[in-house]
Design a protein around this motif. Structure first.
Motif, PDB file in Angstrom:
ATOM      1  N   LYS A  64       0.820  -1.217   0.000  1.00 35.77           N
ATOM      2  CA  LYS A  64       0.000   0.000   0.000  1.00 35.77           C
ATOM      3  C   LYS A  64       0.848   1.258   0.000  1.00 35.77           C
ATOM      4  CE  LYS A  64      -3.807  -2.299   2.393  1.00 35.77           C
ATOM      5  NZ  LYS A  64      -4.711  -2.287   3.571  1.00 35.77           N
ATOM      6  N   HIS A  65       2.112   1.105  -0.336  1.00 36.20           N
ATOM      7  CA  HIS A  65       3.040   2.226  -0.307  1.00 36.20           C
ATOM      8  C   HIS A  65       2.762   3.214  -1.442  1.00 36.20           C
ATOM      9  CE1 HIS A  65       6.826   4.371   0.119  1.00 36.20           C
ATOM     10  NE2 HIS A  65       7.072   4.172  -1.160  1.00 36.20           N
ATOM     11  N   LEU A  66       2.984   4.492  -1.180  1.00 32.65           N
ATOM     12  CA  LEU A  66       2.868   5.540  -2.195  1.00 32.65           C
ATOM     13  C   LEU A  66       4.172   6.325  -2.202  1.00 32.65           C
ATOM     14  CD1 LEU A  66      -0.202   7.756  -2.871  1.00 32.65           C
ATOM     15  CD2 LEU A  66       2.051   8.799  -2.725  1.00 32.65           C
ATOM     16  N   GLY A  67       4.827   6.425  -3.352  1.00 37.12           N
ATOM     17  CA  GLY A  67       6.128   7.086  -3.388  1.00 37.12           C
ATOM     18  C   GLY A  67       6.364   7.845  -4.680  1.00 37.12           C
ATOM     19  N   ILE A  68       7.422   8.665  -4.649  1.00 41.55           N
ATOM     20  CA  ILE A  68       7.838   9.487  -5.794  1.00 41.55           C
ATOM     21  C   ILE A  68       9.282   9.135  -6.120  1.00 41.55           C
ATOM     22  CG2 ILE A  68       8.062  11.835  -6.707  1.00 41.55           C
ATOM     23  CD1 ILE A  68       5.226  11.220  -5.913  1.00 41.55           C
ATOM     24  N   SER A  69       9.615   9.063  -7.399  1.00 38.36           N
ATOM     25  CA  SER A  69      10.989   8.772  -7.809  1.00 38.36           C
ATOM     26  C   SER A  69      11.977   9.706  -7.126  1.00 38.36           C
ATOM     27  CB  SER A  69      11.117   8.912  -9.327  1.00 38.36           C
ATOM     28  OG  SER A  69      12.477   8.910  -9.721  1.00 38.36           O
ATOM     29  N   ARG A  70      13.070   9.133  -6.630  1.00 36.02           N
ATOM     30  CA  ARG A  70      14.097   9.932  -5.955  1.00 36.02           C
ATOM     31  C   ARG A  70      14.800  10.884  -6.908  1.00 36.02           C
ATOM     32  NH1 ARG A  70      17.271   5.132  -3.121  1.00 36.02           N
ATOM     33  NH2 ARG A  70      16.490   4.097  -4.991  1.00 36.02           N
ATOM     34  N   LYS A  71      14.701  10.621  -8.213  1.00 33.64           N
ATOM     35  CA  LYS A  71      15.362  11.499  -9.192  1.00 33.64           C
ATOM     36  C   LYS A  71      14.588  12.803  -9.410  1.00 33.64           C
ATOM     37  CE  LYS A  71      17.843   7.873 -11.654  1.00 33.64           C
ATOM     38  NZ  LYS A  71      18.111   7.226 -12.963  1.00 33.64           N
TER      39      LYS A  71
ATOM     40  N   GLU B 240      11.260  19.793  -4.254  1.00 29.80           N
ATOM     41  CA  GLU B 240      10.311  19.444  -3.198  1.00 29.80           C
ATOM     42  C   GLU B 240       8.894  19.899  -3.514  1.00 29.80           C
ATOM     43  OE1 GLU B 240      10.466  17.531  -0.589  1.00 29.80           O
ATOM     44  OE2 GLU B 240      12.527  17.004  -1.108  1.00 29.80           O
ATOM     45  N   GLY B 241       8.763  21.066  -4.147  1.00 30.58           N
ATOM     46  CA  GLY B 241       7.440  21.551  -4.518  1.00 30.58           C
ATOM     47  C   GLY B 241       6.765  20.630  -5.520  1.00 30.58           C
ATOM     48  N   GLU B 242       7.533  20.144  -6.503  1.00 27.79           N
ATOM     49  CA  GLU B 242       6.999  19.221  -7.499  1.00 27.79           C
ATOM     50  C   GLU B 242       6.653  17.882  -6.857  1.00 27.79           C
ATOM     51  OE1 GLU B 242       6.050  17.615 -11.402  1.00 27.79           O
ATOM     52  OE2 GLU B 242       5.857  19.475 -10.277  1.00 27.79           O
ATOM     53  N   ARG B 243       7.475  17.427  -5.922  1.00 25.76           N
ATOM     54  CA  ARG B 243       7.208  16.163  -5.237  1.00 25.76           C
ATOM     55  C   ARG B 243       5.888  16.254  -4.450  1.00 25.76           C
ATOM     56  NH1 ARG B 243      11.384  12.533  -4.850  1.00 25.76           N
ATOM     57  NH2 ARG B 243      10.503  11.650  -2.955  1.00 25.76           N
ATOM     58  N   ASP B 244       5.673  17.379  -3.779  1.00 31.94           N
ATOM     59  CA  ASP B 244       4.432  17.560  -3.018  1.00 31.94           C
ATOM     60  C   ASP B 244       3.227  17.585  -3.953  1.00 31.94           C
ATOM     61  OD1 ASP B 244       5.825  17.642  -0.661  1.00 31.94           O
ATOM     62  OD2 ASP B 244       5.926  19.833  -0.579  1.00 31.94           O
ATOM     63  N   ARG B 245       3.354  18.274  -5.085  1.00 33.92           N
ATOM     64  CA  ARG B 245       2.247  18.351  -6.049  1.00 33.92           C
ATOM     65  C   ARG B 245       1.882  16.956  -6.564  1.00 33.92           C
ATOM     66  NH1 ARG B 245       1.068  18.540 -11.472  1.00 33.92           N
ATOM     67  NH2 ARG B 245       3.199  17.922 -12.004  1.00 33.92           N
ATOM     68  N   LEU B 246       2.912  16.198  -6.936  1.00 27.19           N
ATOM     69  CA  LEU B 246       2.679  14.856  -7.470  1.00 27.19           C
ATOM     70  C   LEU B 246       2.115  13.914  -6.411  1.00 27.19           C
ATOM     71  CD1 LEU B 246       5.918  14.528  -9.628  1.00 27.19           C
ATOM     72  CD2 LEU B 246       3.579  14.796 -10.475  1.00 27.19           C
TER      73      LEU B 246
END
Length: 506
Positions: A146-153, A157-163
């Motif tokens: 059930k994990h939700l994650g964003i590519s480390r590449k 930070e603003g884009e990561r929060d949006r995604l």
């Protein structure tokens, strides 16, 4: 400039990644040994081995697949997960938690859904995981976590929060998601479309799991070309050239759905000259099979691959540099670090890699060398770890092994040296022949013996060591005849009766 160059032949597909016209990565898939990484199967537990906390799973192959207890979903707790080389792995708290025992989870004859995470390597069967993943263009669906994650590449930070907000809104209930690097800058509609497609695929996999009798294939991943387009053909790739009109059309159709903006970067190569020759890839492949790789200025590195590890030695060669020895050594090591990072990716070397750089006096130079090596390995898709320089002046690193490296994929052990790279010298075989002849005369009464040997050994026995041969003959009162056999291995020696030409063993 980065570009993919793809050569399609009837029985082989070769995909090259060039960076500034230099070969960086090469993938080769042959019809006789197609990769099955990413395929999902309904498997049957053939045996459970508590001693190694693993199970052997029958998925319909000649050899059973191998499933570790840590690769069974739900065993590791609720920690973080990463997506590496097409496989989900638990990390952080998940890795530190104590797993259940394999015999409490699986029983012989039980059916289980598994996915191939590593192709067959050597004598081993395929490596399996129960952490099923379905990669799309922008996202990876993970039905078993059930994990939700964003590519480390994606570093902003603003884009990561949006995604992350988008994923939380559109995530299917009870399923995990990881947004890939290609998803950077994409809107909600793009992500939703990708995830909707992956969810439909997962529904088909579940339905087939319930309806078919195992072992059976439930889902087959894309072929090598579309897999590269899906996973690696991103905005930082300037061009993709391919010499097959059929595959070119398939790529355009794929991009129509997932990345229309990249269609203009695809080119169909129509010239009569082979595409790999046009882009100098053939020459680079030949260099990648050699043990010694030369650096700018005359230095070189030697690469020796063994079963346990890869050893890389750095040498200054003809490189003289400045009058300062430390500066010369430092520059050679920096050039070597860049080339080693390229060769590791190109040859797809895995496991433990030991690099013997030239010793340097100053700590600042040693730190700069490690920083350079880390920076050059940053674009490597395989996971790598690098140690500090040891007291012996060596750097140890590990690189995840997923498939056969380039040398093993394109080569086979030499039948002459049996893969050792060495054969006994003429001198060694001459003396060995004399010792065996002495031993034979002690065991047999054969009066006339015909000695068959390699031409180089025969020449040595007739000239430099003739007296030793005559001395043995006189000591035992025997007659010795020599015969040079041109197709003999240098290790081959035969003792025959000169009268019957039958082998004399004593």
């Amino acid at each position: 400039m980065k570009q993919f160059v793809i050569n399609v032949a009837p029985l082989e597909t070769r995909i090259a990644l060039l960076e500034d016209k230099r070969l960086i990565e090469l993938q080769i898939e042959r019809h006789e040994s197609r990769s099955v990484v990413g395929n999902i199967y309904k498997g049957r537990v053939d045996s459970v081995v508590p001693g190694i906390q693993a199970a052997f799973i029958d998925i319909g192959f000649e050899k059973n697949g191998f499933l570790y207890v840590s690769d069974i979903a739900g065993v590791e707790g609720t920690g973080d997960f990463v997506f590496e080389e097409g496989t989900v792995k638990p990390r952080g708290r998940a890795r530190r938690s104590r797993p259940q025992r394999i015999d409490s989870l699986l029983k012989k004859g039980q059916h289980i859904m598994v996915q191939v995470s590593k192709d067959t390597l050597g004598t081993k069967g395929v490596r399996l995981t129960n952490y099923v993943t379905l990669p799309g263009r922008y996202a990876v669906l993970m039905p078993t976590v059930k994990h939700l994650g964003i590519s480390r590449k994606i570093e902003d930070e603003g884009e990561r929060d949006r995604l992350r907000r988008i994923l939380q809104e559109i995530r299917p209930k009870g399923l995990g998601l990881i947004l890939r690097t290609a998803g950077e800058g994409k809107n909600r509609a793009d992500c939703r479309s990708d995830i909707r497609y992956l969810t439909k695929v997962w529904d088909k996999v579940k339905s087939k799991m319930e309806s078919v009798k195992g072992p059976a294939l439930l889902h087959e991943d894309l072929g090598p070309i579309l897999r590269i387009v899906r996973d690696s053909f991103t905005d930082d790739i300037d061009r993709l050239s391919i010499d097959s009109e059929t595959e070119y059309s398939r790529i355009l159709n794929f991009l129509d759905t997932f990345a229309p903006n990249l269609k203009k970067r695809c080119k169909l190569y129509r010239a009569r000259r082979p595409i790999f020759e046009r882009f100098d890839v053939e020459e680079e492949i030949q260099k990648a099979l050699q043990r010694r790789v030369f650096l700018k200025g005359g230095g070189y590195i030697c690469i020796d691959q063994t079963e346990a590890l890869v050893a890389i030695d750095v040498n200054t060669g003809r490189f003289t540099g400045s009058k300062n020895l430390e500066e010369t050594v430092f520059k050679t090591n920096l050039l070597a670090a860049e080339e080693i990072a390229r060769q590791v990716r190109l040859r797809d070397m895995g496991g433990i890699i030991v690099i013997d750089f030239i010793d340097m006096r100053y700590e600042k130079n040693r730190k700069e060398l490690i920083r350079t090596l880390q920076e050059c390995l940053k674009d490597d898709r395989a996971k790598t770890t690098i140690s500090e320089i040891s007291e012996l002046g060596m750097i140890e690193m590990t690189r995840k092994r997923v498939k056969h490296n380039l040398v093993k994929a394109l080569s086979q052990p030499c039948p002459y040296c049996e893969g050792s790279g060495l054969v006994r010298s003429v001198t060694t075989m001459t003396f060995q022949t004399l010792r065996e002849l002495h031993s034979l005369f002690c065991r047999t009464k054969e009066k006339r013996v015909l000695v068959q040997v390699h031409p180089d050994v025969a020449r040595r026995l007739r000239h430099e060591n003739r007296e030793m041969l005559e001395d043995i003959a006189q000591r035992f009162s025997r007659e010795i005849e020599l015969e040079s056999v041109s197709d003999f291995h240098i290790h081959d020696v035969k003792f025959l009766s000169a009268r019957t030409r039958k082998e004399v063993t004593g």
